[in-house]
Design an enzyme around this catalytic site. Structure first.
Site, mmCIF file in Angstrom:
data_model
loop_
_atom_site.group_PDB
_atom_site.id
_atom_site.type_symbol
_atom_site.label_atom_id
_atom_site.label_comp_id
_atom_site.label_asym_id
_atom_site.label_seq_id
_atom_site.Cartn_x
_atom_site.Cartn_y
_atom_site.Cartn_z
ATOM 1 N N SER A 16 0.864 -1.180 0.000
ATOM 2 C CA SER A 16 0.000 0.000 0.000
ATOM 3 C C SER A 16 0.901 1.230 0.000
ATOM 4 O O SER A 16 2.052 1.151 0.430
ATOM 5 C CB SER A 16 -0.935 -0.010 1.211
ATOM 6 O OG SER A 16 -0.222 -0.235 2.403
ATOM 7 N N GLU A 18 1.269 5.500 0.689
ATOM 8 C CA GLU A 18 0.711 6.679 1.352
ATOM 9 C C GLU A 18 1.185 7.961 0.676
ATOM 10 O O GLU A 18 2.350 8.097 0.344
ATOM 11 C CB GLU A 18 1.143 6.657 2.824
ATOM 12 C CG GLU A 18 0.616 7.828 3.626
ATOM 13 C CD GLU A 18 0.920 7.686 5.113
ATOM 14 O OE1 GLU A 18 0.707 6.592 5.673
ATOM 15 O OE2 GLU A 18 1.362 8.675 5.704
ATOM 16 N N ASP A 110 -1.887 14.474 16.505
ATOM 17 C CA ASP A 110 -1.050 15.033 17.570
ATOM 18 C C ASP A 110 -1.810 16.111 18.321
ATOM 19 O O ASP A 110 -2.635 16.817 17.740
ATOM 20 C CB ASP A 110 0.234 15.631 16.982
ATOM 21 C CG ASP A 110 1.227 14.551 16.603
ATOM 22 O OD1 ASP A 110 1.226 13.492 17.264
ATOM 23 O OD2 ASP A 110 1.985 14.764 15.649
ATOM 24 N N PHE A 213 12.500 14.585 11.908
ATOM 25 C CA PHE A 213 11.287 13.773 11.951
ATOM 26 C C PHE A 213 11.371 12.715 13.041
ATOM 27 O O PHE A 213 10.461 12.528 13.837
ATOM 28 C CB PHE A 213 11.242 13.024 10.620
ATOM 29 C CG PHE A 213 10.052 13.282 9.770
ATOM 30 C CD1 PHE A 213 9.554 14.558 9.609
ATOM 31 C CD2 PHE A 213 9.438 12.220 9.099
ATOM 32 C CE1 PHE A 213 8.478 14.771 8.793
ATOM 33 C CE2 PHE A 213 8.368 12.434 8.280
ATOM 34 C CZ PHE A 213 7.884 13.708 8.127
ATOM 35 N N HIS A 263 3.651 -1.204 3.804
ATOM 36 C CA HIS A 263 3.071 0.119 3.555
ATOM 37 C C HIS A 263 4.224 1.085 3.293
ATOM 38 O O HIS A 263 5.179 1.123 4.060
ATOM 39 C CB HIS A 263 2.270 0.564 4.790
ATOM 40 C CG HIS A 263 1.559 1.871 4.650
ATOM 41 N ND1 HIS A 263 0.369 1.996 3.943
ATOM 42 C CD2 HIS A 263 1.840 3.114 5.120
ATOM 43 C CE1 HIS A 263 -0.041 3.261 3.997
ATOM 44 N NE2 HIS A 263 0.842 3.956 4.706
HETATM 45 P P1 FAD Z 1 -3.869 6.711 19.890
HETATM 46 O O1 FAD Z 1 -3.901 5.311 19.462
HETATM 47 O O2 FAD Z 1 -5.119 7.306 20.444
HETATM 48 O O3 FAD Z 1 -2.692 6.838 20.968
HETATM 49 C C1 FAD Z 1 -2.171 8.116 21.321
HETATM 50 C C2 FAD Z 1 -1.425 8.024 22.648
HETATM 51 O O4 FAD Z 1 -2.330 7.956 23.709
HETATM 52 C C3 FAD Z 1 -0.538 6.800 22.799
HETATM 53 O O5 FAD Z 1 0.604 7.175 23.528
HETATM 54 C C4 FAD Z 1 -1.400 5.836 23.591
HETATM 55 O O6 FAD Z 1 -0.633 4.879 24.278
HETATM 56 C C5 FAD Z 1 -2.112 6.801 24.503
HETATM 57 N N1 FAD Z 1 -3.448 6.386 24.953
HETATM 58 C C6 FAD Z 1 -4.407 5.767 24.225
HETATM 59 N N2 FAD Z 1 -5.529 5.611 24.948
HETATM 60 C C7 FAD Z 1 -5.280 6.156 26.167
HETATM 61 C C8 FAD Z 1 -6.027 6.332 27.362
HETATM 62 N N3 FAD Z 1 -7.287 5.908 27.450
HETATM 63 N N4 FAD Z 1 -5.443 6.965 28.405
HETATM 64 C C9 FAD Z 1 -4.174 7.421 28.337
HETATM 65 N N5 FAD Z 1 -3.402 7.276 27.234
HETATM 66 C C10 FAD Z 1 -3.952 6.662 26.170
HETATM 67 N N6 FAD Z 1 -1.169 12.323 12.061
HETATM 68 C C11 FAD Z 1 -1.918 13.229 11.388
HETATM 69 O O7 FAD Z 1 -2.176 14.326 11.889
HETATM 70 N N7 FAD Z 1 -2.400 12.953 10.134
HETATM 71 C C12 FAD Z 1 -2.186 11.771 9.517
HETATM 72 O O8 FAD Z 1 -2.643 11.579 8.379
HETATM 73 C C13 FAD Z 1 -1.401 10.784 10.188
HETATM 74 N N8 FAD Z 1 -1.160 9.573 9.637
HETATM 75 C C14 FAD Z 1 -0.454 8.634 10.332
HETATM 76 C C15 FAD Z 1 -0.280 7.365 9.773
HETATM 77 C C16 FAD Z 1 0.426 6.377 10.445
HETATM 78 C C17 FAD Z 1 0.577 4.998 9.807
HETATM 79 C C18 FAD Z 1 1.014 6.666 11.712
HETATM 80 C C19 FAD Z 1 1.821 5.626 12.439
HETATM 81 C C20 FAD Z 1 0.815 7.931 12.286
HETATM 82 C C21 FAD Z 1 0.084 8.912 11.626
HETATM 83 N N9 FAD Z 1 -0.140 10.177 12.193
HETATM 84 C C22 FAD Z 1 -0.906 11.099 11.495
HETATM 85 C C23 FAD Z 1 0.422 10.545 13.507
HETATM 86 C C24 FAD Z 1 -0.556 10.307 14.683
HETATM 87 O O9 FAD Z 1 -1.697 11.109 14.550
HETATM 88 C C25 FAD Z 1 0.179 10.642 15.983
HETATM 89 O O10 FAD Z 1 1.215 9.728 16.217
HETATM 90 C C26 FAD Z 1 -0.704 10.800 17.210
HETATM 91 O O11 FAD Z 1 0.056 11.438 18.237
HETATM 92 C C27 FAD Z 1 -1.223 9.486 17.785
HETATM 93 O O12 FAD Z 1 -2.209 8.943 17.002
HETATM 94 P P2 FAD Z 1 -2.773 7.452 17.269
HETATM 95 O O13 FAD Z 1 -3.847 7.226 16.304
HETATM 96 O O14 FAD Z 1 -1.669 6.485 17.339
HETATM 97 O O15 FAD Z 1 -3.384 7.694 18.746
#
Ligand code: FAD
Length: 285
Positions: A16, A18, A110, A213, A263
Site C-alpha cells: 500500500s 501513502e 497530535d 522527523f 506500507h
Molecule cells: P492513539 O492510538 O489514540 O494513541 C495516542 C497516545 O495515547 C498513545 O501514547 C497511547 O498509548 C495513549 N493512549 C491511548 N488511549 C489512552 C487512554 N485511554 N489513556 C491514556 N493514554 C492513552 N497524524 C496526522 O495528523 N495525520 C495523519 O494523516 C497521520 N497519519 C499517520 C499514519 C500512520 C501509519 C502513523 C503511524 C501515524 C500517523 N499520524 C498522522 C500521527 C498520529 O496522529 C500521531 O502519532 C498521534 O500522536 C497518535 O495517534 P494514534 O492514532 O496512534 O493515537
C-alpha cells in the site's frame, strides 16, 4: 533456494502507498505522476494523509476522490479525531460512506501546541466509524513506542483496544531497526492481537529532514545509518541510492521473516518505492 525470488518464497505480497496533499501546482503534478506509476503495482489500497488541526480535510477528500475516479484503486483517507467533535466525525464518516469510500486510516492526531488532554483516542474513533458503516480500518502502531505512552505495555494495550474496536490492520510508524519491529510483532501476537502489523517503510533520501522527523516521533536512527549518509549533505543523487539500498535490505529481511504486507511512505514520489517493490517481486501484471 538462494536463487528463488522473495515472491516465490512468500507467495502473494501486498503493498500500500501513502501520499499527502500537495501544497502547490508543481507538487500536485508530481503526485499524480507518482500515482500513475505506482497504480501499476496493483496496491491493496492507497491512502492520503490529513494533517490534524490543519482544517484541510477537504483537500484530502478531493485527492481521494480523484484517485478513485482516475484509477479505481481502493483509496483510504486518513481521519483524525483530536480536532473534531463526535457529531462532526459521524457526519464526515457518513459523507465518506455515501461517496463510496470504504477504507479509512483512523488516527487520533497530535495534540495541538500547548498540549492539554485529548477529547478522544483513536480507539474511540474506530468505534464511532464502525457505528456508521462497516469500513475497512487501519490504525497506527509504534514499534518504538508512541512518545506520549505511559509505557510500552500501555501502548500495546491501546493497540489491542483499537483492534478489539474493529480495526482490520495496524500500520507501523517508520523504523530502521528491524529487530525492534520483529520484537514488537512478537509482543503483539503474545497480547492476542491477531491482525497484520504492517511495517511502514520510509525510503529516505533527505537524511537531515529524517533526523528532525525521527526526533519528534521517538524513532531511533541507528549509528550505522548516520555513517551511511555521512558526507552526502550536498549530494542528493548518491543519497537516493543509499536510501534505496537501506530500504531494500530492510524489506528483504522482513520478507524472509514472513512479512507479506508492506506500507510505503512515498512522500509523493514513485521512484524509490517502485524500485523497492520491484526487489520484493511486486511488479506490473
Ligand atoms: P492513539 O492510538 O489514540 O494513541 C495516542 C497516545 O495515547 C498513545 O501514547 C497511547 O498509548 C495513549 N493512549 C491511548 N488511549 C489512552 C487512554 N485511554 N489513556 C491514556 N493514554 C492513552 N497524524 C496526522 O495528523 N495525520 C495523519 O494523516 C497521520 N497519519 C499517520 C499514519 C500512520 C501509519 C502513523 C503511524 C501515524 C500517523 N499520524 C498522522 C500521527 C498520529 O496522529 C500521531 O502519532 C498521534 O500522536 C497518535 O495517534 P494514534 O492514532 O496512534 O493515537
Amino acid at each position: 533456494a538462494l536463487n528463488q525470488s522473495l515472491a516465490e518464497i512468500n507467495g502473494q505480497i501486498n503493498v500500500s502507498f501513502e501520499f499527502f496533499p500537495p501544497s502547490n501546482v508543481e507538487m500536485e503534478q508530481t503526485l499524480w505522476q507518482s500515482i500513475d506509476r505506482l497504480k501499476n503495482l496493483k496496491p491493496k489500497f492507497v491512502s492520503v494523509t490529513y494533517g490534524a488541526n490543519s482544517g484541510e480535510r477537504d483537500r484530502t477528500h478531493s485527492i481521494i476522490k480523484g484517485i478513485k475516479d482516475k484509477t479505481g484503486l481502493d483509496a483510504a483517507p486518513h481521519l483524525t479525531c483530536i480536532d473534531a467533535t463526535p457529531e462532526q466525525l459521524r457526519e464526515i464518516a457518513k459523507d465518506y460512506w455515501d461517496s463510496g469510500i470504504r477504507s479509512i486510516v483512523a488516527l487520533r492526531g497530535d495534540l495541538p501546541a500547548g498540549g492539554g488532554k485529548p477529547n478522544m483516542y483513536a480507539s474511540d474513533l474506530v468505534e464511532l466509524l464502525k457505528s456508521v458503516g462497516d469500513f475497512d480500518i487501519s490504525v497506527a502502531a509504534y514499534p518504538e513506542v508512541h512518545p506520549e505512552a505511559k509505557s510500552a505495555q500501555a501502548d500495546l494495550i491501546n493497540l489491542k483496544k483499537k483492534i478489539d474496536a474493529g480495526a482490520n490492520r495496524a500500520i507501523t510508524q517508520f523504523f530502521f531497526d528491524v529487530e525492534s519491529y520483529l520484537r514488537f510483532r512478537d509482543r503483539c501476537v503474545a497480547t492476542g492481537i491477531d491482525v497484520e502489523i504492517v511495517p511502514g517503510i520510509l525510503p529516505v533520501s533527505n537524511f537531515k529532514q529524517l533526523q528532525r522527523f525521527a526526533a519528534m516521533t521517538n524513532v531511533r536512527v541507528p549509528q550505522w545509518m548516520s555513517q551511511m549518509f555521512s558526507g552526502l549533505d550536498d549530494d542528493p543523487e548518491t543519497r537516493k541510492f543509499v536510501g534505496a539500498s537501506i530500504a531494500m535490505d530492510m524489506v528483504k529481511i522482513l520478507s524472509r521473516e514472513g512479512v507479506k504486507d508492506f506500507h510505503f511512505y512515498t512522500l509523493n514520489r514513485a521512484e524509490l518505492s517502485y524500485a523497492i517493490c520491484h526487489t520484493l517481486g511486486v511488479r506490473p501484471v
